[in-house]
Design a protein around this motif. Structure first.
Motif, PDB file in Angstrom:
ATOM      1  N   ARG A  45       0.863  -1.183   0.000  1.00 53.55           N
ATOM      2  CA  ARG A  45       0.000   0.000   0.000  1.00 53.55           C
ATOM      3  C   ARG A  45       0.894   1.226   0.000  1.00 53.55           C
ATOM      4  NH1 ARG A  45      -2.669   2.922   4.187  1.00 53.55           N
ATOM      5  NH2 ARG A  45      -1.648   1.519   5.689  1.00 53.55           N
ATOM      6  N   LYS A 108      -1.361  -3.667 -14.165  1.00 50.24           N
ATOM      7  CA  LYS A 108      -0.859  -4.900 -13.557  1.00 50.24           C
ATOM      8  C   LYS A 108       0.523  -4.730 -12.942  1.00 50.24           C
ATOM      9  CE  LYS A 108       1.045  -6.749 -17.866  1.00 50.24           C
ATOM     10  NZ  LYS A 108       1.040  -7.904 -18.801  1.00 50.24           N
ATOM     11  N   TRP A 111       0.330  -0.868  -7.888  1.00 55.02           N
ATOM     12  CA  TRP A 111      -0.710  -1.066  -6.891  1.00 55.02           C
ATOM     13  C   TRP A 111      -1.896  -0.191  -7.284  1.00 55.02           C
ATOM     14  CZ3 TRP A 111      -3.636   2.121  -3.941  1.00 55.02           C
ATOM     15  CH2 TRP A 111      -4.401   1.526  -2.917  1.00 55.02           C
ATOM     16  N   LYS A 112      -3.091  -0.782  -7.254  1.00 46.69           N
ATOM     17  CA  LYS A 112      -4.304  -0.005  -7.514  1.00 46.69           C
ATOM     18  C   LYS A 112      -5.390  -0.455  -6.545  1.00 46.69           C
ATOM     19  CE  LYS A 112      -6.191  -2.860 -11.276  1.00 46.69           C
ATOM     20  NZ  LYS A 112      -7.472  -3.184 -10.613  1.00 46.69           N
ATOM     21  N   PRO A 113      -6.266   0.438  -6.185  1.00 47.77           N
ATOM     22  CA  PRO A 113      -7.307   0.102  -5.203  1.00 47.77           C
ATOM     23  C   PRO A 113      -8.285  -0.933  -5.775  1.00 47.77           C
ATOM     24  CG  PRO A 113      -7.696   2.281  -6.132  1.00 47.77           C
ATOM     25  CD  PRO A 113      -6.364   1.852  -6.628  1.00 47.77           C
ATOM     26  N   ASP A 114      -8.680  -1.857  -4.931  1.00 50.21           N
ATOM     27  CA  ASP A 114      -9.625  -2.903  -5.344  1.00 50.21           C
ATOM     28  C   ASP A 114     -11.065  -2.448  -5.142  1.00 50.21           C
ATOM     29  OD1 ASP A 114      -9.389  -2.822  -2.632  1.00 50.21           O
ATOM     30  OD2 ASP A 114      -9.531  -4.990  -2.349  1.00 50.21           O
ATOM     31  N   LEU A 116     -14.781  -2.083  -6.190  1.00 54.04           N
ATOM     32  CA  LEU A 116     -15.738  -2.836  -6.998  1.00 54.04           C
ATOM     33  C   LEU A 116     -17.147  -2.324  -6.736  1.00 54.04           C
ATOM     34  CD1 LEU A 116     -14.421  -6.487  -6.426  1.00 54.04           C
ATOM     35  CD2 LEU A 116     -13.980  -5.017  -8.397  1.00 54.04           C
ATOM     36  N   ASP A 126     -16.301  -7.616 -11.777  1.00 54.37           N
ATOM     37  CA  ASP A 126     -15.608  -6.418 -12.247  1.00 54.37           C
ATOM     38  C   ASP A 126     -15.595  -6.443 -13.770  1.00 54.37           C
ATOM     39  OD1 ASP A 126     -14.151  -4.160 -12.547  1.00 54.37           O
ATOM     40  OD2 ASP A 126     -12.246  -5.010 -11.857  1.00 54.37           O
ATOM     41  N   SER A 173     -14.105  -0.410  -1.504  1.00 57.61           N
ATOM     42  CA  SER A 173     -12.993  -1.359  -1.508  1.00 57.61           C
ATOM     43  C   SER A 173     -13.476  -2.710  -1.000  1.00 57.61           C
ATOM     44  CB  SER A 173     -11.862  -0.835  -0.628  1.00 57.61           C
ATOM     45  OG  SER A 173     -10.854  -1.800  -0.500  1.00 57.61           O
ATOM     46  N   TRP A 174     -12.970  -3.749  -1.625  1.00 55.62           N
ATOM     47  CA  TRP A 174     -13.407  -5.086  -1.261  1.00 55.62           C
ATOM     48  C   TRP A 174     -12.673  -5.615  -0.022  1.00 55.62           C
ATOM     49  CZ3 TRP A 174     -17.679  -7.154  -2.904  1.00 55.62           C
ATOM     50  CH2 TRP A 174     -17.940  -8.518  -2.667  1.00 55.62           C
ATOM     51  N   THR A 175     -11.446  -5.136   0.210  1.00 54.78           N
ATOM     52  CA  THR A 175     -10.640  -5.687   1.309  1.00 54.78           C
ATOM     53  C   THR A 175     -10.168  -4.633   2.310  1.00 54.78           C
ATOM     54  OG1 THR A 175      -8.636  -5.516  -0.049  1.00 54.78           O
ATOM     55  CG2 THR A 175      -9.819  -7.613  -0.102  1.00 54.78           C
ATOM     56  N   TYR A 176     -10.041  -3.379   1.904  1.00 52.93           N
ATOM     57  CA  TYR A 176      -9.518  -2.349   2.787  1.00 52.93           C
ATOM     58  C   TYR A 176     -10.648  -1.680   3.561  1.00 52.93           C
ATOM     59  CZ  TYR A 176      -5.063  -2.720   0.292  1.00 52.93           C
ATOM     60  OH  TYR A 176      -3.888  -3.182  -0.251  1.00 52.93           O
TER      61      TYR A 176
END
Length: 455
Positions: A45, A108, A111-114, A116, A126, A173-176
């Motif tokens: 991050r 790819k 780092w990019k924010p997930d 969705l 997605d 965000s899916w995880t953060y």
């Protein structure tokens, strides 16, 4: 003149040297990319202090409303997402890399924010296209992926076709959680500058709001950006193809009660309208009742006193209706009165004849009565002649009485039939008024109870 001749040559030389200088940018960009990505970790991050959240500015650009699926409660839209953040690991000195201020890097490698869409109905979840990330020399990253988004939407068709739909699109965000990635709303409303107008739906608004939610499972806050797509159905198409035909068919159903029962088309007309709507089916039932009343006679049905009071007295008085054939019945009553007068005159003639001859008015023979006085032959002949005349008068009277009784019975039967037919006419008139009022009231209630009449 010499200067003028050499000017084009100088311009060509300058252009050539400028091209050489521009071509020298290739090694600088290659070296810059190598230096930036040499020790770069896409799982890290990109913040200077791990205790600080990464600030992510989020926005949406609506390009087109592709489809609204009322049956499956889904909408399909063409959106461009706009994600902006600062990556501290992607900074460089412009002067050290030939003046390069920004580069494009495939997502790819970074780092990019997930982020969705939470209520996505797409099988891939997605559906964005992975475009390059524009990286500035100060670490600012701009990622604008386009995509065809299929999302769930609760469709309410209570006021169809005068309905409004509000479809929610929730991004996060899916995880953060909020302590690691804090989403900021770039604008209070989605960008609609490039929106393509839809032929069936009007776009009212597309506002966004930032939400902070604490779930029972976790003490950390979770941030999401929710956009609400407010659309309104255009009613012109449905007005010409649905509303107006229904109103016309409902109005035509009322004409069935204006047809005379003898035409034989009421039941056929009602059968046709029964296939269109429930109200027309009810009109068919009432049409059958009217036909049943119309074809009743004295041999099969006798009108009850309550039916006679309602359909022959009260309702005609309220509806200002008069019974047809009143003059014919008056003539019949006059004929009956004349027959009674004739019978009274016949009885008077018999009494007068008896007084003249000084005999009993029944003209019975003298010898049939004990103790009766004997009369002369001339008187006997006169009495015999009177008896014959009286017999002829009696026979004529009996015939007239039979004809009178027959006519009276026929008049009574016709009177009963006329009463049933008039009751059928009264029911027809009542149904016409009731269905007209029902059609007008229901039409106005349906139209003016809707949130809007036109879009």
């Amino acid at each position: 003149m010499k200067v003028n001749n050499t000017t084009p040559g100088l311009l060509i030389a300058l252009s050539f040297f400028s091209l050489l200088k521009g071509s020298a940018q290739g090694p600088h960009e290659r070296r810059l990319l190598n230096d930036l990505l040499r020790d770069y970790n896409v799982m890290e991050r990109p913040v200077a202090n791990e205790s600080d959240p990464l600030l992510l500015s989020f926005g949406v650009t609506l390009q087109q409303l592709i489809d609204v699926d009322e049956k499956n409660e889904q909408i399909v839209t063409n959106l461009w997402l706009s994600l902006d953040w600062v990556d501290v690991n992607l900074r460089w000195n412009v002067s050290q890399y030939g003046g390069i201020r920004d580069v494009r890097i495939a997502p790819k490698y970074l780092w990019k924010p997930d982020v969705l869409m939470y209520n996505s109905a797409d099988e891939r979840i997605d559906s964005t296209f992975p475009t390059n990330v524009v990286v500035q020399h100060n670490g600012s990253c701009s990622y604008i992926p386009p995509g065809i988004f299929k999302s769930t939407c609760k469709i309410d068709i209570t006021w169809f076709p005068f309905d409004d739909q509000k479809c929610v699109m929730k991004f996060g965000s899916w995880t953060y959680d909020g302590n690691s990635l804090d989403l900021l709303l770039s604008s209070d409303e989605a960008d609609l500058s490039n929106y393509v107008v839809n032929g069936e739906w009007d776009l009212i608004e597309f506002p966004g709001v930032r939400n902070i939610i604490y779930y029972t499972c976790c003490p950390q806050p979770y941030v999401d950006i929710t956009f609400t797509l407010h659309i309104r159905r255009r009613t012109l198409y449905y007005g010409f193809n649905l509303i107006i035909p229904c109103v016309l068919i409902s109005s035509m159903a009322l004409l069935g009660f204006a047809l005379p029962p003898d035409s034989g088309e009421k039941l056929t007309l009602g059968t046709y309208f029964a296939c269109t709507m429930v109200m027309v089916a009810f009109s068919v039932v009432m049409t059958v009742v009217v036909l049943n009343y119309h074809h009743r006679n004295s041999d099969t049905h006798e009108m009850p006193r309550c039916i006679k009071s309602i359909f022959l007295v009260w309702l005609p008085w309220v509806l200002r209706m008069s019974r047809p054939g009143r003059k014919m019945r008056e003539k019949s009553l006059m004929f009956n009165s004349k027959m009674k007068d004739l019978e009274m005159k016949e009885r008077s003639s018999r009494s007068l004849l008896a007084n003249v001859l000084d005999i009993d008015d029944d003209f019975r023979p003298a010898y049939s009565t004990p103790g009766y006085l004997h009369v002369s032959n001339d008187d006997n002949a006169a009495i015999h002649s009177c008896i014959i005349t009286q017999r002829e008068i009696s026979a004529i009277t009996r015939e007239l009485r039979f004809i009178t009784n027959h006519l009276r019975e026929d008049d009574d039967a016709k009177e009963i039939i006329a009463e049933w037919k008039f009751a059928a006419m009264v029911i027809d008139r009542v149904c016409l008024i009731m269905f007209t009022i029902f059609t007008m009231v229901s039409t106005f209630l349906c139209l003016f109870s809707a949130p809007h009449l036109a879009a």
